[in-house]
Design an enzyme around this catalytic site. Sequence first.
Site, short mmCIF file in Angstrom:
data_model
loop_
_atom_site.label_atom_id
_atom_site.label_comp_id
_atom_site.label_asym_id
_atom_site.label_seq_id
_atom_site.Cartn_x
_atom_site.Cartn_y
_atom_site.Cartn_z
N THR A 214 0.85 -1.19 0.00
CA THR A 214 0.00 0.00 0.00
C THR A 214 0.89 1.24 0.00
OG1 THR A 214 -1.82 -1.05 1.14
CG2 THR A 214 -1.58 1.30 1.52
N ARG A 242 -14.81 -6.29 -0.12
CA ARG A 242 -14.17 -5.92 1.15
C ARG A 242 -13.52 -4.54 1.03
NH1 ARG A 242 -8.66 -4.48 2.67
NH2 ARG A 242 -8.40 -4.98 4.86
N GLY A 244 -10.98 -1.85 3.06
CA GLY A 244 -10.05 -1.77 4.18
C GLY A 244 -10.03 -0.39 4.82
N GLY A 266 -1.18 -1.53 6.70
CA GLY A 266 -1.19 -2.69 7.59
C GLY A 266 -2.51 -3.42 7.48
#
Length: 349
Positions: A214, A242, A244, A266
């Site tokens: 990321t 999904r 994040g 993370g």
Amino acid sequence: MDHKIKITGLLLAILSSSTTQVVADEKPFSIAIHGGAGTISKANLTPEQEQAYRDKLSQAVNAGYSILEKGGDSLVAIQAAINVLEDSPLFNAGVGAVYTFDGQHEMDASIMDGKTMNAGAVAGVKHIKNPINLADAVMNKSPHVMLSGAGAEEFALTQGFQLVPVTHFDTDKRYNQLIDAKEKIKTAETAKDYQAANHLMGRDYLDLDYKFGTVGAVALDQNGNLAAGTSTGGMTAKRFGRIGDSPVIGAGTYAENGVCAVSATGHGEYFIRYHVAGDICAKVKYQKKSIIQAADEVINQRLITAGGTGGVIALDQRGNIATPFNTEGMYRATRKNGEPVQVMIWRDK
Ligand code: ASP
């Protein structure tokens, strides 16, 4: 008389030079970027690969720095830096985004302007070359903060964005990682070891060597404006739909003038639940903690106790930088006014 003029001139010269010094010191500017945190083992990185990461991080941080140096806006600087990383297959954002369980790419991004407390985010986009730029458009050109999926892409078209084919984001490296991850999940599920399967999808996520990348940036410009942005392909083998932490303001991204700017990387579910970026800034704002202490407490105490892995890059109003992580490594680079670039991967270098 002549003598008097000379002394006055001298005094003026001293005064004006010290004023210049004060003004210069009063306008600190700096930038920090990350390219993901995780188990980055030295054994798995050849010297050539390591150099490629370092070169790209350095190019990205310099792209942002050169804007700040000329007096440019922190929002512009972070997008310039993030675009370099999104366009590189080395990172999990834009080209090189990880695959979902179904073999797709679903990207998330967000941006926040510390001056106005305005923010923009996109989630689950599939055809946007630089999702951070679309997040910026959501912030500036729409009445909303977050748009997702087809709605975000429809909005993109109204703003002159060109949709790219999904194949634009394909890389063999990420595809092989998906196959590997699915095999591990299947083996665990076949053995009815659901705990292990969940671990692979969840808690131990970043323990697998391939699930990081990321990207994000935080910057302070010469006008004292803080900005933060984050862009990601999410987590390998994530389920359809999904979302994040990266597009969630206060979790993966936060900026507030006079306080701090944070971009996280993370295991997103933890960063959402522990409100990581916002929590760090709250410690700075209300508890008057330094950025180093605030970021360290959240990443190395609170998250570790919870079992959440990852790290952040964080900046305060004076341009001080904190880059804590609780994983083996975090790709990162920083640059403060007048100082050389610093590129780091592991704890010490
Ligand atoms: N935070 C991202 C997510 O959960 C993943 C990462 O930073 O590696 O989607």
